[in-house]
Motif scaffolding. Sequence first.
Motif: not given
Lengths: 189, 342
Positions: B16-24
């Motif tokens: 989840e952290a990685l996903y949310h760190a991805a380009t928003r």
Amino acid sequence: MREDITSGDEVLMERFRDGESGAFDVLYGRHKGGLFRYMLRQCGNRGVAEELFQDVWMNLIRARAAYTVQAKFTTYLYRLAHNRLIDHYRSQAGGMPASFDAADGPVLDNIEAGRNSDPAIGADNRQQAARLLQLIGELPEAQREAFLLQQESDMSVEEIAKATGVSRETAKSRLRYAINKLRLGMGAV
Amino acid sequence: MSEKLVNDMERDARLEALYHAATRDEPPQALDDAIRAAARRAVSSKPRSAVSPFSRSWGVPVSIAAVIVLSVSLVVVIRDEAPEMVKPPRADAPAMSAERRQEPVASDRASSVPEASPPPKPKQSNGIRLNAPQQALRPDAGIRDNAAPPSATQPQKDARAMGQLRPAPSLLAKRSPAEAFPAPGAARDKASASDEQPSLKEEMRRDDDAVGEPKTRSERNQSQAKATPSVSAETKTQRQRELEADSADSTSRARVAAAPESKPAAAAAAAPSVSGTPAKPASPAADAMQGYVDLPPEKWLERIADLRKQGRIEEAKASFTAFRKRYPEHPLPASLKDWANP
């Protein structure tokens, strides 16, 4: 226009149904990002994602008169999104993806092996994030959808099941499969 | 499996952290504006509702009014069209029905026996049709019809017996009583005429060939009785009835005419005849009267002629004398005229 950020999504939708455009604006502002990314991660094409995104909101606007609170607003919104996505898949040459029909594969196998309890992210977050996005793109459509719904709207398994029109067990299986695959893929990194 | 493990299986913080760190990624502003504008337009236009206010308030009354209008118009239309729909009974319906009844009978007549005898009267051209079904049953049907008053039901019984179609009752009804039940004499006269029934003629011809041309009616009847043993008992009964009827008439006349002279003799003769066993005659005159007093005049004359042919001249003359006394004005046949004027 009164922006009531404390109001729940369901209330805002009812107010929009009753003729308050400001309530729609609030709703739109809250959920436009997640819905857009959901569409973008699914179809992999920004132009198509924008088209599908717009269609979902237009459907919601047209159906506002019949809206009644039967579930969470996010479940209602992503149900519209799921249906629009399925229509998109069917209109494609490949047709409906098989992952939506096939029983979910072994999800819980080697969950321990794939598990990485260390929340610390590697040196290159962006690299890992990119890797994650790549892995997400490689997931089967059904599992990918389940993961995205969880990540973008913070839905529970039950809500994911309602939005996608499957049983709770199916939704759970898909989600677990997706997480396991991502973990494995990220673990290799 | 612990709840934590289950949750971990269904969620992963790192991911989840990685996903949310991805380009928003976000939708473009133009798209945002377009969608918001559409929402505003939808809201600012006439509010859509599943049930429009007009329907809510006027729906029921308008529906009721529409039903009433339709019902009234339907009633009016039906009332106007009712006279046409209800067809009055056709004026010629009875005639048509009668004709229809006649037609099958006529067709049946067409298929009837070719030897069907014509009616006694020529003017019964229509009667041919009427009579034919009755008579197109048996060759000797005409005998009965001509010899005795035919009963209305007799031909029908015959028809049934023969398996033929029976005539319509209306046909019988059309015949006048005189035609349906002719007088005995009239029937006899008709039968003796040239318009005698062919079936009877044929039989007579047959009988003549077989017996030797009997000329007299009684001889013919007798020969027919011999040649056609199949004559039913009904026919004989009819003949007997006829004879009895004739004799009844003649008896009354004879009694009146011969009362002063031969009453005792007649009584003496009649009594045994009534009893059925002829008594021995006491005199030639009585003998001449014996057996003839009850006969009709014509038959009496026939008997006299027979006696004469047989050579029983005395008896014949005695009988002739008795006849002349009884029927002085009765015309005589040619064979006996010489005795009238000796």
